[in-house]
Design a protein around this motif. Structure first.
Motif, PDB file in Angstrom:
ATOM      1  N   SER B  41       0.835  -1.206   0.000  1.00 11.32           N
ATOM      2  CA  SER B  41       0.000   0.000   0.000  1.00 11.32           C
ATOM      3  C   SER B  41       0.864   1.247   0.000  1.00 11.32           C
ATOM      4  O   SER B  41       0.594   2.210  -0.729  1.00 11.32           O
ATOM      5  N   ASP B 167      -5.442  -0.660  -4.795  1.00 12.36           N
ATOM      6  CA  ASP B 167      -4.962  -1.256  -3.546  1.00 12.36           C
ATOM      7  C   ASP B 167      -5.934  -2.338  -3.085  1.00 12.36           C
ATOM      8  O   ASP B 167      -6.965  -2.051  -2.497  1.00 12.36           O
ATOM      9  N   GLU B 168      -5.609  -3.565  -3.379  1.00 12.01           N
ATOM     10  CA  GLU B 168      -6.450  -4.715  -3.032  1.00 12.01           C
ATOM     11  C   GLU B 168      -7.908  -4.482  -3.396  1.00 12.01           C
ATOM     12  O   GLU B 168      -8.779  -4.482  -2.533  1.00 12.01           O
ATOM     13  N   GLY B 254      -5.553  -8.546   3.618  1.00 15.26           N
ATOM     14  CA  GLY B 254      -4.266  -8.226   4.224  1.00 15.26           C
ATOM     15  C   GLY B 254      -3.934  -6.851   4.040  1.00 15.26           C
ATOM     16  O   GLY B 254      -3.607  -5.950   3.693  1.00 15.26           O
TER      17      GLY B 254
HETATM   18 MG   LIG Z   1      -2.092  -2.834   2.133  1.00  9.56          MG
END
Ligand SMILES: [Mg+2]
Ligand SMILES: Nc1ncnc2c1ncn2[C@@H]1O[C@H](COP(=O)(O)OP(=O)(O)O)[C@@H](O)[C@H]1O
Lengths: 226, 254
Positions: B41, B167-168, B254
């Motif tokens: 991130s 981001d994810e 995560g």
């Molecule tokens: Mg992250």
């Protein structure tokens, strides 16, 4: 017609006029100015440099820690000793504005902080400046959460304006006192004044409900944003 | 082309990213994988300057910027770089007080100063692309997670950024809902959208990534083609990590 009702009807125009010319303007003006002061104070405390944070905290500490009536006396009766002479109405206006500023700043600070950090990041990620993020993304969401506590502050203010009677502002409550002085009917007149305050508070409560409904249209805050 | 050279990011004394060197070709998709806390991130956030690195150089297309200890990066520089990027967050972060189409229009109107009608037309085009034109006037709270993320993708793409940072993007979604987001991202990849995405979703990474970067403890351990990294990575640590997410069912948060 019973005597008490006759008396109420006879005094109503005087009381309403006092409400219209003093109580309502005092309430509205000091609420609007107080909110602006509260917003500035909240932003200073949240985002300002250390000295500004200290000034803001000091201001809130003083106002919240002392009685409103004493504050009004200091402004109206006290300040002339150092050469600052104010008419009763502006003195009351200053007192109430400072008061609303301090209390609302605490509310505004809390609701601004309650907006998830991710909302700032989303705003920044599309290129917004701090000011754009604040005015277009954060404050609108904070405003929604602020409606109930600020409504409380507003309704308290309507009632607290009766304290201005003590510094000679001829508002609603003081008008009632004057009529009592000539009619010797305190129970009837003070109940009548109370009923008028009750009516004003009730109108504000109704407005609060409508405002909350307006904000509710966009549904719950997004759970996932928390 | 996006180029990161010798990027270093610290929070206080903690070094979060050390000497990151990456080349992301135009029209390519790069997946960042690695254990939680590895710096994925943070790396994405260094590309759009939500975090300012302490050292190194970042180049996006024609714009570049150098970082140095103690050098204050001004708003003009931040804006210059940031406008080359769009970002999609794990938790969508739609503006809840704006409808779907208003979310997509917001940057165009507020930041780029487009007239309302032009912005609306562009936003509608993007909502069609993510298959949500029929939800244009819906409030975010009334949309499913997958729909919210698709609106968020449209919002990020609105000003035609050079690179889309994700981001994810599927981590907060159930498998069925994440499928619709994977489909949208795959379509964008086929069209040649340059993307960098942090993900634990092997299905997503193997389906659309041209390049996979394994990041651990703030370092790039290994970079390679998706097929190579997922089947026979060169580094033992990468193999162990890939095995662990396979064991966990291919997707985890995560
Ligand atoms: Mg992250
Ligand atoms: N704002 C911050 N302040 C201090 N430490 C941070 C901050 N943001 C992230 N970190 C730390 O940086 C490391 C990398 O985090 P992150 O980039 O979120 O990793 P990943 O996305 O790979 O899980 C973690 O150890 C995290 O605790």
């Amino acid at each position: 017609m019973p005597h008490w009702l006759q008396l109420m009807i006879d005094s109503l125009p005087t009381l309403l006029l006092a409400g219209l010319t003093f109580t309502i303007p005092l309430t509205l003006i000091s609420f609007v100015l107080g909110l602006a002061l509260g917003l500035v104070t909240a932003i200073a405390r949240l985002f300002g440099p250390a000295p500004l944070v200290a000034v803001a905290r000091f201001y809130v500490w003083i106002i919240r820690g002392t009685p409103l009536l004493v504050q009004l006396f200091v402004i109206f009766y006290g300040l002339p000793s150092i050469g600052i002479l104010l008419d009763a109405f502006p003195a009351a206006l200053i007192g109430f504005t400072l008061n609303i500023g301090a209390y609302s700043s605490e509310i505004i600070r809390a609701v601004i902080s309650s907006v998830p950090r991710g909302q700032w990041e989303a705003a920044y990620s599309i290129g917004m400046t701090w000011r754009q993020a604040m005015t277009r993304t954060i404050l609108p969401q904070a405003a929604r959460v602020a409606v109930p506590p600020l409504s409380n502050t507003f309704i308290s203010l309507v009632k607290d304006t009766s304290l201005a009677a003590a510094i000679t502002v001829p508002e609603l409550f003081q008008s009632a006192q004057r009529i009592v002085a000539t009619t010797y009917e305190p129970l009837i007149l003070y109940i009548e004044a109370a009923l008028i305050y009750l009516a004003m508070s009730s109108v504000l409560s109704a407005l609060q409900v409508r405002l909350e409904a307006r904000f509710a249209r966009y549904g719950g805050m997004l759970e996932a944003n928390r | 082309m996006i180029e990161l050279s010798h990027i270093e990011k610290r929070f206080g004394d903690a070094v979060i990213l050390r000497d990151i060197n990456l080349l992301l070709p135009e029209r390519s998709v790069t997946a960042l994988i690695g254990p939680s806390g590895g710096g994925k991130s943070t790396l994405l956030r260094c590309i759009n300057l939500l975090e300012i690195p302490q050292a190194g150089r970042l180049r996006i297309g024609d714009e570049s910027i150098d970082f140095a200890e103690g050098r204050k990066i001004g708003w003009k520089d931040i804006r210059r770089i940031r406008l080359q990027t769009g970002m999609v967050f794990q938790n969508f972060q739609l503006f809840p007080h704006r409808t779907a189409i208003q979310n997509v229009m917001e940057g165009l109107v507020t930041v780029l100063g487009w007239p309302e009608a032009k912005a609306r037309a562009r936003a509608m085009e993007l909502l069609e692309k993510v298959d949500l034109a029929h939800k244009a006037d819906a409030w975010p709270a009334s949309l499913s997670g997958g729909q919210q993320q698709r609106v968020a993708i449209a919002r990020a793409l609105a000003p035609s950024p050079r690179v889309l940072l994700c981001d994810e993007p599927t981590s907060a979604l159930d498998p069925e809902l994440s499928q619709e987001v994977v489909d949208v991202l795959s379509a964008l990849a086929r069209e040649g959208t340059t993307m960098v995405m942090a993900t634990h979703d092997i299905r997503l990474a193997s389906r659309i990534a041209d390049q996979v970067v394994f990041l651990e403890a703030g370092r790039v351990v290994e970079t390679g083609r998706g097929a190579d990294i997922f089947s026979h990575a060169a580094e033992e640590r990468t193999r162990r990590f890939v095995a662990s997410i396979h064991a966990a069912g291919g997707a985890s948060a995560g």
